[in-house]
Write a protein that holds these residues in place. Structure first.
Motif, short mmCIF file in Angstrom:
data_model
loop_
_atom_site.label_atom_id
_atom_site.label_comp_id
_atom_site.label_asym_id
_atom_site.label_seq_id
_atom_site.Cartn_x
_atom_site.Cartn_y
_atom_site.Cartn_z
N ARG A 146 0.83 -1.22 0.00
CA ARG A 146 0.00 0.00 0.00
C ARG A 146 0.86 1.26 0.00
NH1 ARG A 146 -5.55 -0.92 3.39
NH2 ARG A 146 -6.03 -2.96 2.55
N LEU A 149 2.36 1.81 -3.48
CA LEU A 149 1.38 2.41 -4.39
C LEU A 149 1.15 3.89 -4.05
CD1 LEU A 149 -1.23 -0.48 -4.62
CD2 LEU A 149 0.19 0.40 -6.48
N ALA A 150 1.08 4.20 -2.75
CA ALA A 150 0.87 5.59 -2.33
C ALA A 150 2.04 6.46 -2.80
CB ALA A 150 0.73 5.66 -0.81
N PHE A 179 -7.38 10.67 -0.93
CA PHE A 179 -7.31 9.44 -1.71
C PHE A 179 -6.24 8.49 -1.14
CE2 PHE A 179 -6.14 6.82 -5.38
CZ PHE A 179 -7.39 6.47 -5.87
N VAL A 180 -5.07 9.03 -0.82
CA VAL A 180 -3.99 8.21 -0.25
C VAL A 180 -4.40 7.65 1.11
CG1 VAL A 180 -1.63 8.29 0.64
CG2 VAL A 180 -2.15 9.31 -1.59
N GLY A 183 -6.85 4.83 0.66
CA GLY A 183 -6.19 3.62 0.16
C GLY A 183 -5.36 2.92 1.24
N ALA A 186 -7.99 1.39 3.92
CA ALA A 186 -9.10 0.56 3.47
C ALA A 186 -9.02 -0.82 4.13
CB ALA A 186 -9.07 0.42 1.96
N THR A 188 -9.08 -4.76 4.62
CA THR A 188 -8.59 -5.82 3.75
C THR A 188 -9.30 -7.11 4.10
OG1 THR A 188 -6.63 -7.04 3.02
CG2 THR A 188 -6.61 -6.25 5.28
#
Length: 193
Positions: A146, A149-150, A179-180, A183, A186, A188
């Motif tokens: 994560r 991706l961030a 948004f970050v 993400g 979130a 799992t």
């Protein structure tokens, strides 16, 4: 005396690489060119850094590391909400886009990091393993994915603005932040593998 010469050569190599990399594409800058620009022996990059990739990592850490070190040490000393950590990451990016030299460093960071052309990182906050335990309730591997991706998203956004020489508006930063954070936090449904 040798250590002073060695430290001087190392700094000359970093300065020469910075001058070249801020005006030319990464792939167009050679180790030989860096050594020549620094007035150093052709083997100096390999002696001091081991490779062009390690030199560029050292350059980025040297020029940008201090921007994040204290902020991140403070917000990660105690468990803090993820949005505070994201804020500590984003603030220096915003500051860099306001400065012409900062934009050049962002462009270099984006070109090298997103192209996976640098390494190995030495400073704590440049290594993804330093981020793996910062997401409550999420395993280390998933947390690392994560954060990777961030960072790709953040560096793409700010690096792209630096390349195009366009400002990143406060609204765009707020949207990116939200948004970050979403993400990273979130839920799992998968096990950590």
């Amino acid at each position: 005396m040798t250590q002073k010469v060695s430290a001087g050569t190392r700094e000359r190599l970093l300065a020469a690489a910075e001058r070249l990399l801020l005006t030319e594409r990464y792939d167009d800058v050679s180790v030989r060119g860096i050594c020549a620009a620094a007035g150093a022996n052709p083997a100096a990059v390999h002696y001091h850094f081991g490779s062009k990739e390690a030199l560029v990592a050292a350059l980025l850490e040297d020029r940008l590391g201090a921007l994040w070190a204290d902020r991140l040490a403070e917000v990660t000393a105690d468990p803090r909400p993820v949005h505070r950590i994201v804020d500590a990451v984003l603030e220096p990016f915003t500051e860099l886009t306001a400065d012409p030299l900062g934009r050049l460093h962002l462009r270099l960071l984006a070109q090298c990091v997103l192209g996976r052309q640098v390494g190995p990182w030495q400073q704590q906050w440049f290594r993804i393993d330093s981020w793996s335990g910062l997401l409550p309730g999420i395993g280390e591997k998933e947390s690392g994915r994560r954060w990777m991706l961030a960072f790709d998203l953040i560096i793409t956004r700010f690096g792209g603005a630096a390349v195009d020489d366009r400002p990143v508006t406060p609204r765009a930063v707020a949207t990116l932040r939200d948004f970050v954070v979403a993400g990273l936090t979130a839920p799992t449904g998968e096990t950590d593998d």
